[in-house]
Design an enzyme around this catalytic site. Structure first.
Site: not given
Ligand code: BES
Ligand code: ZN
Ligand code: ZN
Length: 503
Positions: A279, A353
């Site tokens: 990230k 997931r």
């Molecule tokens: N933990 C994150 C989702 C999230 C984002 C929670 C902001 C709280 C605040 C999750 O694991 C994630 O990173 N999801 C990705 C999925 C993508 C790679 C398909 C996302 O939402 O960007």
């Molecule tokens: Zn994530």
């Protein structure tokens, strides 16, 4: 803050809180206070344009010849409009006013709230509930000066006729508060303190409420073939855990007839760096609360057991840290889940997931639950869709989702149902494995994540709450101070109470 209950006795010192309905209608005890201080309440109401609207407040310093310190007047609005939520809001306003005025203790003359629609036994506990919920602060890492802590509200005394009954009712609400506070504590905790093993250890404290707590080690999960969860965990030096919490509060009707429990499953990513699909740095600290789903399950179990709910409930949480260590899984890796289904991991940041795939399958197979509800801070996309007002709800069952939506509206933790369908499901089909963990396209990110989960729940009635937008709040609301909200604890507690308990 402590909440005490007592019968109606006039106090002659300290702070008294009285109540006025719309158009400044004081009750008997309020009028008494007004008389005692020479009509100072009436004149203050007039000169301040106080009308008695719900939550409106004036704080009056008592005249010099009176022993009381302060009289705080709260508006109740119109009699017929006052309901439980209004009382809860009122309680939070009372707390906030005492906090602002730096008043340590106060007495509330509650029986003036004599409303045909509001049961008098309930108004005291309900106000106390609101006050207590808004009193939460996470300050364990702050070296506070004495002057900062000494002026905080320490206790409120609720005065009403049926004090014993009210005290008993509040005891139950207070267990819900305990659950909410536990969740807020866990969600607020930084990831150097709270990691899978330490979070699992905290769950052990639930045994004192009568909950059976079982912790699966990495080796045990390997034996069960939980390759999806383990793949996420392998980039961190922190070992993963799975915690199974069982509360058996249902009456044993017949020994032969096994009662199917209801089940709650939580995503417990104690920190989500994204893994190798790292990230960006900005805001990454938020990912300490990527265990919010697990936090809700723990708080909910605490609330249910605390108030001795007549239900068999199980809570299962998958705990991992998603790190880009030397042994981290790579984009393109294929993992094999406990269900036997294989997954191509195209993005290591879509890890929730993967954790839930094994947690859901395990829960379903072991407990054959009546229904499963999972909670997860699963996608950023749900924040794009719904902002911070609603959680996203995905379900294979109309009854369960209608009930969830209804309970959410009632207590102010709102959920909005989103679609699932074959066409969305197809988007995670994969060339080299049974499925891929992202669709690859830019659209419908929350839905394809939910479709992924659905592949692991079989025919069991199931709902998935994507709580990414509602788990943490940057602004304070009346009963929800900024920070961890514990969204979901009260919603699911209400769902259990209203539809499943003792049934
Ligand atoms: N933990 C994150 C989702 C999230 C984002 C929670 C902001 C709280 C605040 C999750 O694991 C994630 O990173 N999801 C990705 C999925 C993508 C790679 C398909 C996302 O939402 O960007
Ligand atoms: Zn994530
Ligand atoms: Zn995550």
């Amino acid at each position: 803050m402590k909440v005490l209950f007592s019968g109606p006795v006039d106090v002659s010192s300290g702070t008294v809180v009285i109540f006025a309905f719309d158009q400044c209608k004081l009750g008997v005890r309020g009028k008494n206070v007004d008389r005692k201080i020479g009509g100072a309440v009436s004149s203050a109401m007039k000169s301040s344009k106080f009308q008695g609207k719900l939550g409106q407040c004036i704080s009056i310093l008592a005249p010099a010849n009176i022993k009381l310190d302060r009289i705080v007047v709260f508006g109740l609005g119109k009699e017929r409009n006052l309901d439980r939520n209004g009382l809860e809001l009122l309680g939070s306003k009372v707390f906030q006013q005492l906090d602002t005025d730096q008043i340590k203790t106060a007495v509330l003359y509650i029986e003036d709230i004599n409303n045909k629609e509001v049961n008098i036994d309930d108004s005291g506990p309900q106000i106390a509930f609101g006050a207590k919920l808004s009193s939460y602060r996470f300050e364990k890492y702050k070296n506070l000066r004495k002057s900062e802590t000494q002026t905080r509200p320490k206790s409120i005394t609720i005065q009403l006729k049926k004090a014993n009954k009210a005290r008993e009712k509040f005891k139950i609400l207070d267990k819900i508060v305990d659950g909410v506070f536990l969740t807020r504590d866990l969600v607020s905790e930084p990831a150097n303190i709270l990691y899978p093993e330490s979070l699992a250890n905290r769950c052990k404290s639930l045994t004192k409420l009568g909950i059976k707590v079982e912790i699966l080690s990495k080796a045990q999960m390997q034996k069960k073939g939980m390759g999806a969860l383990l793949g996420v965990a392998q980039g961190s030096i922190r070992e993963p855990r799975m915690v199974i919490m069982e509360w058996n509060g249902a009456k044993n009707t017949s020994k032969k007839k096994q009662v199917h429990p209801i089940a709650f499953v939580g995503k417990g990513v104690t920190f989500d760096t994204g893994g190798i699909s790292l990230k960006p740095a900005g805001g990454m600290e938020d990912m300490k609360w990527d265990m919010g789903g697990a936090g809700v399950v723990i708080g909910l179990m605490s609330a249910l057991a605390g108030r001795k709910a007549k239900i068999n409930a199980v809570g299962v949480i998958g705990l991992v840290e998603n790190m880009p260590g030397g042994n981290a899984q790579r984009p393109g890796d294929v993992v094999s889940s406990m269900s036997g289904k294989t997954i191509e991991v195209l993005n290591t940041d879509a890890e929730g997931r993967l954790v839930l795939a094994d947690a859901l399958h395990y829960t379903n197979e072991r407990f054959e639950p009546k229904f499963m509800i999972n909670l997860a801070t699963l996608t950023g996309a749900i924040i794009i869709a719904l902002g911070n007002e609603h959680a996203g709800m995905f379900s294979n069952n109309d009854q369960l989702s209608a009930r969830l939506a209804e309970c959410g509206n009632e207590i102010g933790e709102k959920v909005w149902r989103m679609p699932l369908s074959k066409a969305y499901d197809k988007m995670i089909d994969c060339d080299i494995a049974d499925m891929k963990n992202i669709s690859g396209g830019r659209g419908a990110g929350s839905i394809t994540a939910a479709q992924f989960l659905q592949r692991f729940v079989g025919n069991t009635p199931w709902a998935h709450l994507d709580i990414a937008g509602v788990t943490w709040s940057s602004k304070s609301r009346p009963t929800v101070p900024k920070g961890g909200t514990a969204f979901g604890v009260r919603l699911l507690e209400r769902l259990v109470k209203k539809y499943y308990e003792g049934k």
